[in-house]
Design an enzyme around this catalytic site. Structure first.
Site, PDB file in Angstrom:
ATOM      1  N   GLY A 278       0.850  -1.194   0.000  1.00 22.69           N
ATOM      2  CA  GLY A 278       0.000   0.000   0.000  1.00 22.69           C
ATOM      3  C   GLY A 278       0.880   1.236   0.000  1.00 22.69           C
TER       4      GLY A 278
ATOM      5  N   ASN B 154     -12.159  18.916   9.188  1.00 21.32           N
ATOM      6  CA  ASN B 154     -12.400  18.338  10.520  1.00 21.32           C
ATOM      7  C   ASN B 154     -12.743  19.409  11.558  1.00 21.32           C
ATOM      8  OD1 ASN B 154     -11.737  16.001   9.259  1.00 21.32           O
ATOM      9  ND2 ASN B 154      -9.830  15.622  10.360  1.00 21.32           N
TER      10      ASN B 154
ATOM     11  N   SER C 134     -10.193  11.345   5.680  1.00 22.67           N
ATOM     12  CA  SER C 134      -9.963  10.450   4.537  1.00 22.67           C
ATOM     13  C   SER C 134     -11.271  10.165   3.787  1.00 22.67           C
ATOM     14  CB  SER C 134      -9.322   9.152   5.017  1.00 22.67           C
ATOM     15  OG  SER C 134     -10.078   8.597   6.066  1.00 22.67           O
TER      16      SER C 134
ATOM     17  N   LYS D 282     -10.215   4.316  18.107  1.00 25.48           N
ATOM     18  CA  LYS D 282      -9.991   4.933  16.788  1.00 25.48           C
ATOM     19  C   LYS D 282     -11.260   4.785  15.938  1.00 25.48           C
ATOM     20  CE  LYS D 282      -7.703   7.018  13.534  1.00 25.48           C
ATOM     21  NZ  LYS D 282      -6.989   6.512  12.429  1.00 25.48           N
TER      22      LYS D 282
HETATM   23  O1  KPL Z   1      -8.357   9.014  10.801  1.00 25.61           O
HETATM   24  C1  KPL Z   1      -8.837  10.037  10.375  1.00 25.61           C
HETATM   25  C2  KPL Z   1      -9.240  10.037   8.955  1.00 25.61           C
HETATM   26  O2  KPL Z   1      -9.307  11.076   8.330  1.00 25.61           O
HETATM   27  O3  KPL Z   1      -9.495   8.946   8.445  1.00 25.61           O
HETATM   28  C3  KPL Z   1      -9.068  11.193  11.290  1.00 25.61           C
HETATM   29  C4  KPL Z   1      -8.634  10.824  12.681  1.00 25.61           C
HETATM   30  C5  KPL Z   1     -10.521  11.547  11.299  1.00 25.61           C
HETATM   31  C6  KPL Z   1      -8.262  12.410  10.939  1.00 25.61           C
HETATM   32  O4  KPL Z   1      -8.722  13.074   9.829  1.00 25.61           O
END
Ligand code: KPL
Length: 294
Positions: free
Chosen positions: A7, A196, A248, A178
Site C-alpha cells: 500500500g 475536521n 480520509s 480509533k
Molecule cells: O483518521 C482520520 C481520517 O481522516 O481517516 C481522522 C482521525 C478523522 C483524521 O482526519
C-alpha cells in the site's frame, strides 16, 4: 528486520520513507515492478528527502514484516491473491481505519502471526510516491499475548523510525477508540464536505453527542469502558488537532473513490445488530454515505 510495505498511499509511503531513513531494509509491494523507485518525504519542517527502494510485485521470501497500509476494503482481495506466497515466518501488521479484516484474514492464514496497528500520524500524498508528514501522532501495535516479544521488537523499530510507537496489551481497546473517532468525524465531514475543524461549530454538537452515545452502547457490550462524555472530548480533541485537514472519507467522496464506510459505520452497525441494538443516527449517516459512494 527486513520490511515490505503493502500500500503505497500516504501512510505506506510515510512509514516506508521513515524506516529507510533509519537504514532499515525496506521494499514496497506494488502492482508494477520498479527497481530503485524514489520515494520522496517532506518532513514537518518542510525539509525534503528522497529514498530509493525496490517496488516489487512479490513478497520477499526473507522479509520479516509485511506492513499492510491498504484501505480496509482492499485487504482481503489483496490477500486472496497473495496468500499462497506468504512464508510462515512473515509477520503481518494491519494498519487501516475501521475494523473487520482481522477475523477473515486469520481464517485465510490460520498459522500466521498477525498484528493490528493504529496510527494518528498525519500524512498527505502530494503525488505518486511523494508524501508530506502533516502531523505528529502516535502508533500503537498489538496482537496475541504469545506474540508479544515479536510485536514489541516490531514496535521498537517503528518507534525508531517514527516517534511515539509502542506495543499495547489491549489493542482492541485502542482500535475501538480509533473506530469511535472515525465514526464521529469521517461521515459528517464527508456528507457536509467540510474540514475536521468545522465539526467544532455548535450546530454539529448534538449530532456528535448522539454518535458518541450510540457508539458507547455497543462498546460497553463489547467490554469496553468508554463513556459518551469522555469520547466526545476525545473526538473534539482530534477535530481540533486536525482542524485544517479533510478526513480520509471526505477526500474519498470528493474524488469519487471507494470509501471506508463499511469498515467504519458498517462494522459498528453489524456489532449493534448482533446485540439487537438500534443506532438511529449512525444508521442514517451510514445510508447517507452509501448514497454518496461510488
Ligand atoms: O483518521 C482520520 C481520517 O481522516 O481517516 C481522522 C482521525 C478523522 C483524521 O482526519
Amino acid at each position: 528486520m527486513k520490511w515490505q510495505i503493502l500500500g503505497a498511499g500516504a501512510i505506506g509511503c510515510l512509514f516506508a520513507s521513515h524506516l529507510a531513513k533509519q537504514k532499515h531494509r525496506v521494499s514496497l509491494l506494488t502492482k508494477i515492478k520498479q527497481l530503485n523507485q524514489a520515494v520522496q518525504l517532506t518532513e514537518l519542517t518542510g525539509h525534503q528527502l528522497q529514498f530509493k527502494m525496490d517496488a516489487l510485485t512479490e513478497i520477499q521470501h526473507d522479509a520479516d514484516v509485511l506492513l499492510v497500509c491498504l484501505k480496509a476494503f482492499q485487504v482481503l482481495p489483496a490477500f486472496n491473491v497473495l496468500h499462497r506466497q506468504i512464508p510462515s515466518s512473515l509477520n503481518i501488521v494491519l494498519m487501516h481505519n475501521g475494523m473487520g479484516t482481522l477475523a477473515p484474514l486469520q481464517q485465510l492464514l490460520p498459522k500466521q502471526r498477525i498484528f493490528c496497528a493504529t496510527t494518528t500520524h498525519g500524512a498527505l500524498l502530494t503525488a505518486k510516491f511523494n508524501v508530506r508528514h502533516t502531523g505528529v501522532g502516535n502508533t500503537i501495535l498489538g496482537g496475541q499475548r504469545q506474540d508479544k516479544a515479536v510485536g514489541q521488537a516490531i514496535a521498537c523499530e517503528l518507534d525508531q523510525a517514527l516517534s511515539n510507537s509502542s506495543w499495547s496489551d489491549n489493542i482492541q481497546e485502542k482500535l475501538w477508540l480509533k473506530l469511535a473517532i472515525n465514526c464521529a468525524i469521517n461521515p459528517l465531514t464527508a456528507i457536509h464536505q467540510i474540514k475536521n475543524g468545522e465539526l467544532l461549530q455548535p450546530q454539529f454538537r448534538p449530532m456528535l453527542t448522539q454518535i458518541c452515545q450510540e457508539f458507547c452502547q455497543v462498546a460497553s457490550l463489547q467490554g469496553l469502558a468508554l463513556t459518551p462524555e469522555t469520547l466526545l472530548e476525545q473526538v473534539q480533541q482530534v477535530a481540533q488537532a486536525t482542524a485544517a485537514n479533510f478526513s480520509s472519507m471526505n477526500r474519498d467522496i470528493y474524488h469519487g473513490r471507494p470509501n471506508e464506510n463499511e469498515a467504519i459505520l458498517g462494522y459498528l452497525l453489524q456489532c449493534a445488530q448482533q446485540h439487537h441494538i438500534n443506532l438511529p443516527l449512525c444508521q442514517q449517516l451510514y445510508q447517507q454515505v452509501q448514497r454518496l459512494s461510488v
